[in-house]
Design an enzyme around this catalytic site. Structure first.
Site, PDB file in Angstrom:
ATOM      1  N   ASP A   3       0.390  30.739  18.890  1.00 41.19           N
ATOM      2  CA  ASP A   3      -0.510  29.981  18.038  1.00 41.19           C
ATOM      3  C   ASP A   3      -0.650  28.575  18.630  1.00 41.19           C
ATOM      4  O   ASP A   3      -0.003  28.254  19.633  1.00 41.19           O
ATOM      5  CB  ASP A   3      -0.020  29.980  16.588  1.00 41.19           C
ATOM      6  CG  ASP A   3       1.309  29.266  16.405  1.00 41.19           C
ATOM      7  OD1 ASP A   3       2.013  29.058  17.414  1.00 41.19           O
ATOM      8  OD2 ASP A   3       1.655  28.915  15.261  1.00 41.19           O
ATOM      9  N   GLU A  60      10.642  36.124  10.599  1.00 41.44           N
ATOM     10  CA  GLU A  60       9.832  36.275   9.406  1.00 41.44           C
ATOM     11  C   GLU A  60       8.578  37.056   9.773  1.00 41.44           C
ATOM     12  O   GLU A  60       8.143  37.033  10.928  1.00 41.44           O
ATOM     13  CB  GLU A  60       9.462  34.934   8.795  1.00 41.44           C
ATOM     14  CG  GLU A  60       8.597  34.042   9.656  1.00 41.44           C
ATOM     15  CD  GLU A  60       8.281  32.707   8.985  1.00 41.44           C
ATOM     16  OE1 GLU A  60       8.777  32.478   7.869  1.00 41.44           O
ATOM     17  OE2 GLU A  60       7.549  31.913   9.583  1.00 41.44           O
ATOM     18  N   SER A  79      -0.316  23.553  12.968  1.00 42.24           N
ATOM     19  CA  SER A  79      -0.032  24.893  13.456  1.00 42.24           C
ATOM     20  C   SER A  79      -1.318  25.693  13.644  1.00 42.24           C
ATOM     21  O   SER A  79      -2.165  25.329  14.451  1.00 42.24           O
ATOM     22  CB  SER A  79       0.945  25.585  12.502  1.00 42.24           C
ATOM     23  OG  SER A  79       1.395  26.801  13.047  1.00 42.24           O
TER      24      SER A  79
END
Length: 607
Positions: free
Chosen positions: A316, A416, A158
């Site tokens: 990302d 989130e 990630s």
């Protein structure tokens, strides 16, 4: 390099592990490195590399790439794939036909790790759908359900530094694995450490093998067809005067976001050229993480300013997260994950009501993690839909969303604070591609009414009250220090389960504590928290009498102690400046008194 097996450290167990690893490793550079460390007598470093090993958890694996059993390399990937194979065999009698889907990002070794995993499963007669090119992580999650596979594997770290890589596993429901699968996979790995003879024989990866296929076109086409169905107003999108700037942060998102903009009817975005293609060196950013805010968006801001663009969208590197910035006056506002959660939640509720005016809103759910803003809870109380919170991580929200869907409920949205958003349930995980399109559509709608994203955020505060959040973290590479900090908090007076009762010498009182590490909630009659506890990570939440809630927790993938705070207040009770000042004062005091960074030697974000 066979003579590496003859080198000795003088520690029998360590020497045995080094010889074992050298026998299985084929990379000469890794062997040279180990030999050098042995010659230099780097015992502590060697013990860390060989006497410890990677542990498979609910986040899968994520660690630095390099030699040893405690790093990401071909040996540990082969062992992981073998263990995962046997675990899947125990759970799926038709594993060979159900198969698995595998994707990878643009990091060093990602493609190789994906190919090794494919090879291991193919040699066992399991159908393998391996992406032929880099792909967003949510495409693997989507592909598991689309192709009805037993599992999905995404090789990615990630937004971690370039030195790291990872191995994320999705179950047959398309959601990230949760317990007990993580522990069972780990046990299976430990039982299958000897690499099979054919573990590196990639000759089975040929088109003539009917068990081997490339799903990239099918998954991509059907993903975008599903996304197109969820759009609100493609006609308006094509007419907008808004200019969007996009950065892939040296990751996989560029070509997928290009297609997303096309199917949504937008004019092409302005791309940050220096960051559009996968680059495993992440050459223009210190940390390839748009969650870091302006520090990671400097090139995007420069590009946007040069092109008179007012909105920046940033994925990302594996495109499962989304950052957004908007030009406000002469400056740029980078929205937090909590602010974007508020905006997207409001927008998805509004568009759902307009699309389905006859649907019962009481059957609709939105979710967020327990460390995220509670603005969806406040919104739910006012608007009549349902809100639930889960433990931190989309593995919990994704699996809970599926449980609700099975009961006939509609899950509109989950988020989130770490800029992760699930818009709808085509993908039961965070998805930075679909989130970007929904926020772009919201921006177009607001532009047509003379407003900006920031204007709408302030309107939400007018409607639902202030939800002011301040989140950050400290870097700490010493687990013993982290343990000391949290043990002191739960033994504040020297007696177990006695936590701090106030800060600033009694100025602000603590009214309740939830400690999910040991399963304790001071505010419930039985002291048992509603959310499940886990001793494998540290997490304590403090609720103060004036409405501030602050959570301290450790990261599951990085050496960080994080804090999350939120101050909820009615807009009419105090002005924004007064509430913000109180919030800042309290957070600063909590950091100083509870974490004591100077004494404990932990390093704040950005230092």
């Amino acid at each position: 390099m066979a003579n590496i097996q003859m080198l000795e450290t003088g520690v029998q167990e360590l020497d045995e592990k080094i010889r074992q690893y050298a026998k299985w490793e084929t990379r000469e550079d890794y062997k040279h490195h180990v030999q050098h460390l042995v010659k230099e007598g780097k015992l502590e470093m060697l013990k860390e590399m060989f006497l410890k090993r990677l542990t498979f958890g609910t986040a899968g694996l994520r660690a630095v790439m390099g030699p040893g059993f405690n790093a990401m390399n071909e040996v540990t990937i082969i062992q992981t794939a073998q263990g995962l194979f046997y675990h899947l065999m125990e759970n799926f009698s038709d594993l060979q036909n159900k198969g698995i889907v595998i994707g990878f990002d643009g990091r060093h070794n990602s493609k190789r790790f994906a190919e090794l995993t494919s090879t291991i499963f193919l040699h066992q007669g399991v159908k393998v759908h391996l992406f032929s090119d880099v792909c967003p992580t949510p495409f693997v999650a989507y592909g598991v359900r689309l192709l009805k596979c037993a599992a999905g594997i995404m090789v990615t770290a990630s937004h971690n530094p370039k030195e790291d890589n990872g191995y994320k596993v999705y179950w047959s429901n398309g959601a990230q694995i949760i317990s007990p699968h993580d522990k069972q996979i780990q046990e299976s790995i430990l039982k299958n450490l000897l690499p099979w003879d054919e573990s590196r024989d990639t000759s089975v990866m040929v088109q003539e093998n009917d068990k081997f296929s490339d799903p990239i076109n099918e998954i991509t086409d059907k993903y975008f067809a599903q996304l197109q169905k969820s759009l609100f107003s493609p006609e308006a999108n094509g007419k907008t005067s808004l200019k969007f700037t996009y950065t892939a942060m040296h990751g996989v998102g560029y070509k997928y976001m290009q297609k997303a903009f096309r199917i949504a009817g937008f004019e092409p975005f302005i791309v940050v050229e220096e960051q559009k293609d996968p680059d495993p060196e992440f050459s223009t950013v210190k940390f390839p993480n748009p969650e870091e805010g302006k520090s990671s968006l400097q090139l995007a801001i420069k590009t946007a300013n040069m092109n008179e663009s007012t909105i920046i969208l940033a994925n990302d590197p594996d495109a499962d997260r989304l950052a957004v910035a908007e030009k406000v006056g002469e400056d740029w506002k980078t929205f937090s994950g909590n602010e974007l959660g508020a905006l997207l939640g409001w927008w998805l509720l509004k568009t759902y009501r307009e699309k389905f005016p006859d649907k019962n809103i009481s059957e609709v759910f939105m979710l967020s993690s327990t460390v995220s803003s509670k603005i969806l809870r406040t919104m739910a109380m006012a608007e009549g839909f349902n809100f639930e919170e889960t433990l931190t991580g989309f593995k919990w929200m994704g699996n809970r969303a599926l449980e609700l869907i099975e009961k006939g409920k509609t899950v509109l949205f989950a988020f989130e604070e770490a800029i992760g958003f699930m818009c709808g349930c085509s993908v039961v995980d965070k998805d930075g591609v679909s989130a970007a399109i929904h926020i772009a559509e919201l921006a177009v709608y607001l532009k047509d009414t003379g407003k900006t994203l920031n204007d709408q955020l302030n309107e939400l505060y007018n409607m639902y009250g202030f939800h002011i959040c301040k989140n950050s973290y400290f870097v700490n590479h010493r687990p013993e220090v982290t343990k000391k900090i949290f043990e002191k908090l739960r033994n504040w007076t020297g007696v177990p389960k006695t936590y701090p009762s106030s800060i600033l010498d009694g100025k602000y009182e603590v009214k309740g504590v939830i400690d999910l590490t040991i399963g304790y909630d001071s505010m419930r009659p039985d002291n048992v928290p509603l959310l499940p506890s886990s001793s494998s990570s540290q997490m304590i939440t403090f609720s103060f009498s004036n409405g501030l809630v602050l959570t301290l927790r450790t990261s599951g993938t990085e050496p960080k102690i994080k804090y999350y705070s939120e101050f909820i207040a009615d807009r009419s009770s105090q002005d924004f400046a007064a509430i913000s000042a109180t919030h800042e004062e309290m957070v600063s005091a909590i950091v100083k008194e509870f974490l004591n960074p100077e004494e404990n030697g932990i390093v704040p974000k950005g230092d």
